[in-house]
Design a protein around this motif. Structure first.
Motif, PDB file in Angstrom:
ATOM      1  N   ALA A   1       0.840  -1.201   0.000  1.00  0.00           N
ATOM      2  CA  ALA A   1       0.000   0.000   0.000  1.00  0.00           C
ATOM      3  C   ALA A   1       0.871   1.246   0.000  1.00  0.00           C
ATOM      4  N   LEU A   2       0.514   2.212  -0.853  1.00  0.00           N
ATOM      5  CA  LEU A   2       1.230   3.481  -0.933  1.00  0.00           C
ATOM      6  C   LEU A   2       0.248   4.641  -0.942  1.00  0.00           C
ATOM      7  N   GLU A   3       0.619   5.718  -0.278  1.00  0.00           N
ATOM      8  CA  GLU A   3      -0.112   6.973  -0.423  1.00  0.00           C
ATOM      9  C   GLU A   3       0.303   7.579  -1.760  1.00  0.00           C
ATOM     10  N   PRO A   4      -0.654   8.082  -2.569  1.00  0.00           N
ATOM     11  CA  PRO A   4      -0.292   8.638  -3.881  1.00  0.00           C
ATOM     12  C   PRO A   4       0.676   9.809  -3.770  1.00  0.00           C
ATOM     13  N   VAL A   5       1.424  10.007  -4.841  1.00  0.00           N
ATOM     14  CA  VAL A   5       2.329  11.155  -4.904  1.00  0.00           C
ATOM     15  C   VAL A   5       1.651  12.336  -5.596  1.00  0.00           C
ATOM     16  N   VAL A   6       0.681  12.053  -6.484  1.00  0.00           N
ATOM     17  CA  VAL A   6      -0.142  13.076  -7.121  1.00  0.00           C
ATOM     18  C   VAL A   6      -1.585  12.605  -7.038  1.00  0.00           C
ATOM     19  N   TYR A   7      -2.462  13.489  -6.593  1.00  0.00           N
ATOM     20  CA  TYR A   7      -3.862  13.122  -6.389  1.00  0.00           C
ATOM     21  C   TYR A   7      -4.710  13.598  -7.566  1.00  0.00           C
ATOM     22  N   GLY A   8      -5.775  12.873  -7.835  1.00  0.00           N
ATOM     23  CA  GLY A   8      -6.659  13.270  -8.924  1.00  0.00           C
ATOM     24  C   GLY A   8      -7.327  12.063  -9.536  1.00  0.00           C
ATOM     25  N   GLY A   9      -7.062  11.832 -10.826  1.00  0.00           N
ATOM     26  CA  GLY A   9      -7.673  10.712 -11.531  1.00  0.00           C
ATOM     27  C   GLY A   9      -7.045   9.387 -11.149  1.00  0.00           C
ATOM     28  N   GLY A  10      -7.433   8.357 -11.868  1.00  0.00           N
ATOM     29  CA  GLY A  10      -6.995   7.015 -11.498  1.00  0.00           C
ATOM     30  C   GLY A  10      -5.806   6.504 -12.273  1.00  0.00           C
ATOM     31  N   GLN A  11      -5.089   7.397 -12.955  1.00  0.00           N
ATOM     32  CA  GLN A  11      -3.945   6.933 -13.741  1.00  0.00           C
ATOM     33  C   GLN A  11      -2.881   6.298 -12.842  1.00  0.00           C
ATOM     34  N   GLU A  12      -2.118   5.399 -13.439  1.00  0.00           N
ATOM     35  CA  GLU A  12      -1.017   4.714 -12.739  1.00  0.00           C
ATOM     36  C   GLU A  12      -1.481   4.132 -11.400  1.00  0.00           C
ATOM     37  N   ARG A  13      -2.531   3.342 -11.495  1.00  0.00           N
ATOM     38  CA  ARG A  13      -3.090   2.640 -10.328  1.00  0.00           C
ATOM     39  C   ARG A  13      -3.547   3.605  -9.232  1.00  0.00           C
ATOM     40  N   GLY A  14      -3.840   4.832  -9.613  1.00  0.00           N
ATOM     41  CA  GLY A  14      -4.266   5.830  -8.648  1.00  0.00           C
ATOM     42  C   GLY A  14      -3.137   6.413  -7.832  1.00  0.00           C
TER      43      GLY A  14
END
Length: 390
Positions: A225-238
Motif C-alpha cells: 500500500a502506498l499513499e499517492p504522490v499526485v492526487y486526482g484521476g486514477g492513472q497509474e493505479r491511482g
C-alpha cells in the motif's frame, strides 16, 4: 558524446546517458501522429493505450516483474518519493521508523528527512564501511517493531559499490518492514530481479539508461500500500494522477528492451574490460599515485572512482577539457567540498577532493580509454608542476 565528439571523450555516463537513436525513433510517433489520450474512448486512444501497456511490459521484463507492478513517474527522484513517503504514510503509524544508509542519493536522504520534519518519523541513517557497503549486522541491530521501511540503493552513483540488497531485504522482512531499492544506477548495467532481491519497491530512472530525462518508474510489489504522490484521476493505479506521457513511457520501454539486449550480449563484461584497462593505463602513467575508491570487485562494471595524489579533481578536469567526467556525484559537481559519499567511507578530505568518477557506457571504445588516460596523466603532471611552482 558532445558538440565536438572527435575532440572529447565522454566518461560521465553515471551522470546521464545520451538518448539512444532507437529510443528516439520509438517515441517520436507519440509526439506526432499518435497523440491521443490513452484514457479516451475513441480510436485516437487505442494506439497510445497499447503503447503504454507494451512499455510497462518492457520495463517489467528488465527487472523480473509483472507489467501491472510498474508505475511510470516523471523521474527517479519522484519514484523514490512515491516509494518512501508513500509507504510511510500508508502505514498509518503514529511515529514510523525509517532506515536508510549514509551514501544514498539525496532524493532518498532528503525524503527521509522530510518525513521526520513534517510527519514525525524516526529516521536512522546507517554507516558504511571503507568500501561504502552496509553491514547487514548494522541493519539487524536497529530494526524494531516500529520500522516501516528500509531504503538501500542497489549501486552507488559515485563508486559503483553494490549493496547486499537481498540480505538486507530478508532482515527487513523478518521484522515486518518493507525494502525499497533505488536501482537508478544499476538498472541495465547489471541483471536485476525483484524476486531474487526481495525488494518490495524498486526505482528506475530513464536518463541513466539511454532514455530522455523526465521519465522513471517504480516497481510496486503486489499488496504493498502506498499513499499517492499526485492526487486526482486514477492513472497509474491511482498513485500518480495526470494524463500519462505516452511518448516518454514508450522511450523508457524501448530503453529497457535495449538494456536487456545489452545484458544478454555481454556488454557489461566489455565495459568492465574497458574500465580496468583505463585503471591500468593511469597506474602505469602515474606510478604509486592512483588509488581506487570503493570495492575492487562488488561494483558496477562501468564505474571507476579514483583519487590521484597531489592534484584536486576539479583542477585536474579543468586541465583536461577533452575528458568529460565528474569529481564525485554530478549533483554536487559545482561545489569544492568533499563528496559526502567518500567522506562517509572514511576518506580524508584531501583524498576525497582529489577523486574522479570515470563512468563508461554503450558507446565507449578502447580508443576513448587510451585518449582519456593520456589526457588525464598529462593534466596531472601539468597541475603538479603548476602547484610546485606557486
Amino acid at each position: 558524446m558532445s558538440d565536438t565528439p572527435a575532440e572529447r571523450v565522454y566518461l560521465d555516463y553515471n551522470a546521464t546517458t545520451p538518448v539512444d537513436p532507437q529510443v528516439i525513433e520509438a517515441m517520436l510517433p507519440y509526439l506526432t501522429v499518435h497523440f491521443g489520450n490513452p484514457s479516451s474512448g475513441h480510436p485516437y486512444a487505442e494506439r497510445p493505450r497499447r503503447a503504454l501497456a507494451d512499455a510497462r511490459t518492457q520495463v517489467a521484463a528488465l527487472i523480473g516483474a509483472h507489467a501491472p507492478q510498474v508505475v511510470f513517474t516523471a523521474s527517479g527522484s519522484e519514484a523514490n518519493l512515491l516509494a518512501i513517503r508513500g509507504a510511510v504514510l500508508a502505514a498509518g503509524r503514529p511515529r514510523p521508523h525509517v532506515i536508510t544508509q549514509a551514501t544514498e542519493h539525496p532524493a532518498v536522504l532528503e525524503t527521509c528527512h522530510m518525513l521526520r520534519r513534517l510527519h514525525g518519523a524516526r529516521v536512522t541513517v546507517l554507516p558504511v564501511d571503507g568500501d561504502g557497503l552496509v553491514r547487514p549486522a548494522a541493519l539487524a541491530a536497529v530494526l524494531d517493531e516500529d520500522t516501516v521501511l528500509v531504503s538501500v540503493m542497489a549501486a552507488n552513483n559515485e563508486t559503483g559499490a553494490l549493496q547486499p540488497v537481498a540480505e538486507l531485504a530478508a532482515l527487513a522482512h523478518a521484522r515486518g518492514a518493507l525494502l525499497h531499492c533505488d536501482a537508478a544506477q544499476a538498472a541495465g548495467k547489471i541483471p536485476l530481479d525483484v524476486t531474487e532481491l526481495g525488494t518490495d519497491l524498486l526505482t528506475v530512472a530513464g536518463h541513466k539508461m539511454y532514455a530522455p530525462k523526465g521519465v522513471g518508474a517504480l516497481y510496486v510489489r503486489e499488496g504493498v500500500a502506498l499513499e499517492p504522490v499526485v492526487y486526482g484521476g486514477g492513472q497509474e493505479r491511482g498513485l500518480r494522477a495526470g494524463t500519462e506521457n505516452v511518448a516518454l513511457a514508450v522511450a523508457l520501454g524501448a530503453a529497457a528492451a535495449l538494456a536487456a539486449r545489452d545484458l544478454a550480449t555481454g556488454v557489461p563484461a566489455r565495459l568492465a574490460q574497458l574500465r580496468d584497462n583505463l585503471h591500468r593505463l593511469l597506474e602505469a602513467a602515474l606510478p604509486d599515485r592512483v588509488h581506487l575508491n570503493g570495492p575492487a570487485r562488488e561494483r558496477l562494471p562501468n564505474t571507476l572512482n579514483i583519487s590521484i595524489d597531489g592534484v584536486g579533481g576539479h583542477d585536474l578536469l579543468a586541465a583536461a577539457p577533452m575528458v568529460a567526467a565528474s569529481t564525485g556525484s554530478a549533483c554536487h559537481s559545482g561545489t569544492h567540498t568533499p563528496s559526502s559519499v567518500l567522506s562517509a567511507m572514511g576518506l580524508h578530505a584531501a583524498r576525497a577532493l582529489s577523486a574522479l568518477r570515470l563512468s563508461l557506457g554503450r558507446w565507449s571504445t578502447g580508443d576513448d580509454v587510451e585518449t582519456a588516460a593520456a589526457a588525464l596523466a598529462d593534466a596531472t603532471l601539468t597541475v603538479s608542476l603548476r602547484s610546485s611552482a606557486s
